[in-house]
Design an enzyme around this catalytic site. Structure first.
Site, PDB file in Angstrom:
ATOM      1  N   ASN A 205       0.855  -1.185   0.000  1.00 13.28           N
ATOM      2  CA  ASN A 205       0.000   0.000   0.000  1.00 13.28           C
ATOM      3  C   ASN A 205       0.896   1.242   0.000  1.00 13.28           C
ATOM      4  OD1 ASN A 205       0.840   0.471   2.697  1.00 13.28           O
ATOM      5  ND2 ASN A 205      -0.905  -0.691   3.512  1.00 13.28           N
ATOM      6  N   GLU A 208       3.410   1.481   2.967  1.00 18.81           N
ATOM      7  CA  GLU A 208       4.496   0.500   2.860  1.00 18.81           C
ATOM      8  C   GLU A 208       5.476   0.871   1.759  1.00 18.81           C
ATOM      9  OE1 GLU A 208       1.461  -3.034   4.332  1.00 18.81           O
ATOM     10  OE2 GLU A 208       1.904  -2.727   2.202  1.00 18.81           O
ATOM     11  N   ASP A 281      -5.652  -7.942   1.954  1.00 22.86           N
ATOM     12  CA  ASP A 281      -5.722  -9.401   1.792  1.00 22.86           C
ATOM     13  C   ASP A 281      -6.551  -9.760   0.565  1.00 22.86           C
ATOM     14  OD1 ASP A 281      -4.350  -9.699   4.231  1.00 22.86           O
ATOM     15  OD2 ASP A 281      -6.217  -9.674   5.362  1.00 22.86           O
TER      16      ASP A 281
END
Length: 530
Positions: A205, A208, A281
């Site tokens: 993302n 990150e 996820d």
């Protein structure tokens, strides 16, 4: 240009069910659902009255669950503690049909558990149980052996930075994938992404990506800049950066017409965000499935973007089902690439909601199954909807709240004339269907020419049949009209409900007011001419 909205079938459902090996940190997500009504007499803190406790698979277990609910097959490789939370998590996985044979138990390492205390959709506090203890070496060796001896079509590495995925273990996982000729997708949590070298795709993302590039997550760098920076620093060929409300950026090599880089920008599709938990996820799961069945990264990104929009519209960590994704595609909520990305259908695209019985079954394939086997609840109601008004809107919104998909049957002009007389309808069928299709609460509109929707109800077999409060569910409701099709729906395991009508608002009332105004106007005109 790629348009997936017409197929009705997800790529991995076309032939065989692909298997994805999911390796990573699992956790138990716990929700203490309740309400706050008072302040504690012991201290100035709210008292939360718990009304329900929910447990859901979290972390890599949620990624595996998404693979399963989207129509794939997940094999999960991880470690839990030998405790009650670990037993609960393994039971949840087994209940969902996920292969948890290689979710091993460690004696001195507790299962990671995250407890969220919620009131309505508001999260009040999160309490974490975890211990930073390395996984015993023999358990990692067992996982490596099991992974090497298992057949699968792709690997998803779900790294939550909880100690399972050491650098050495990561190298072994990627080496096994290369020896089997399968591709690896990584959902990373490390600041140094070099440990994932050899992976086919990474899906960080924005936060990150910025941390991996030593940048401020609140800085001005665009998604394309972050993706290019990650490629330059770490050498990954394919990078999908998720940007929350700003969508996604996919960077991959381009061979034609000129060798270089291809950048695909997708706008965020979510119209209302309740909870971002687990959305990453879902994205990784969709990309893993696409890699497993040999689909292009562009198609995977479109599907992942649509799936993420569904995921963030749910409260708490919840998976996305294949039925939901197919429905979103076939409702025109996902369009073609080009001219600024993918948009939710608007305006004339709302007419994609207008269907006949054959196209309805193509758009919702699971209608062919009986209500007890459906994961999504289908709600059906019907009416003339002549002169759409606030009462209709309120009624349809309440109907939609009873399930997941709202199908509205609408009388044709001919059937209305037979029922209500030659003066009706005031508004023709095409316009009535367009108005209904423009309502957010309505998923599909289907016309019928008979006086009643009985035949339509028998074909659809809704989970829930709904009519207004002027109808009756049973004989005890006096003189109210009986709900057509109710007995049949109940015989198939469905429910029949009524919804109170908004008092004082009806098409007949509106027509009466118009006529009164007309008469007053004609009377005034007559008086002025005297």
């Amino acid at each position: 240009m790629v348009d997936l909205g017409k197929s009705g079938i997800l790529p991995w459902l076309k032939e065989m069910t692909p298997t994805v090996a999911v390796v990573g940190d699992v956790m138990l997500d716990e929700y203490l659902i309740g309400q706050v009504n008072r302040i504690s007499p012991e201290a100035p803190v709210p008292v939360h009255l718990v009304t329900e406790t929910l447990h859901r698979p979290g972390g890599a277990a949620n990624a595996a669950l998404n693979i399963q609910t989207l129509g794939g097959k997940a094999k999960l490789f991880s470690v839990v503690g030998k405790d009650q939370a670990g037993q609960e998590l393994k039971a949840l996985l087994k209940r969902e049909g996920i292969d948890e044979e290689f979710v091993l138990q460690a004696m001195d390492r507790p299962t990671i558990r995250k407890t969220r205390v919620t009131s309505g959709v508001q999260q009040l506090i999160r309490v974490d149980w975890e211990k930073s203890v390395s996984v015993p070496h023999h358990l990692i060796e067992n996982l490596v052996t099991a992974l090497d001896q298992t057949k699968f079509d792709a690997i998803l590495i779900s790294d939550y930075g909880k100690g399972l995925l050491t650098d050495a273990f990561l190298r072994q996982i990627i080496a096994i994938a290369q020896s089997k000729g399968v591709l690896v997708v990584v959902d990373p949590k490390r600041k140094d992404l070099s440990c994932y070298s050899g992976a086919h795709l990474i899906t960080p993302n924005r936060k990150e990506a910025c941390e991996a590039l030593d940048l401020d997550p609140d800085g001005p760098e665009a998604g394309a800049v972050l993706a290019s920076g990650l490629q330059s620093r770490y050498g990954f060929e394919n990078i999908l950066v998720t940007l929350g409300p700003k969508g996604m950026i996919l960077l991959k090599p381009q061979k034609e017409p000129v060798p270089g880089q291809s950048i695909l920008s997708l706008k965020a599709l979510a119209r209302e965000v309740f909870d971002v938990s687990g959305a990453g996820d879902t994205v990784a799961a969709v990309m893993g499935l696409c890699l497993a069945c040999g689909e292009s990264l562009e198609e995977g990104a479109i599907l992942a973007n649509a799936a993420a929009a569904i995921a963030v519209g749910k409260v708490g960590t919840q998976p996305v089902y294949a039925e939901e994704l197919i429905l979103a595609l076939n409702q025109g909520r996902v369009g073609a690439i080009g001219g600024g990305g993918v948009q939710w259908g608007q305006g004339r695209k709302a007419l994609k909601k207008v269907v006949d019985i054959e196209s309805l079954f193509k758009k919702i394939p699971f209608l062919a199954s009986i209500p007890q086997e459906r994961r999504l609840k289908v709600v059906f109601t019907n009416g003339c909807f002549d002169i759409l008004h606030a009462g209709h809107v309120s009624y349809l919104e309440l109907a939609k709240e009873q399930g997941d998909i709202l199908i509205v049957g609408i009388n044709s002009d001919e059937s209305i004339r037979r029922i209500k007389g030659a003066e009706r309808p005031i508004v023709g069928l095409t316009e009535r269907m367009m108005l209904l299709a423009g309502l957010e609460s309505v998923d599909f509109v289907i016309p019928f020419s008979e006086n009643t929707p009985e035949n339509l109800i028998r074909k659809i077999v809704p989970d829930i049949l709904i009519k207004g409060g002027d109808y009756r569910v049973d004989a005890a409701q006096g003189d109210a009209q009986e709900i057509i099709g109710g007995e049949y729906v109940r015989s198939k395991g469905g429910k029949v409900q009524t919804i109170p009508l908004v008092p004082g608002i009806s098409t007949s009332d509106i027509i009466g007011r118009i006529l009164r105004i007309h008469r007053i106007g004609m009377s005034a005109k007559s008086d002025s001419s005297k």
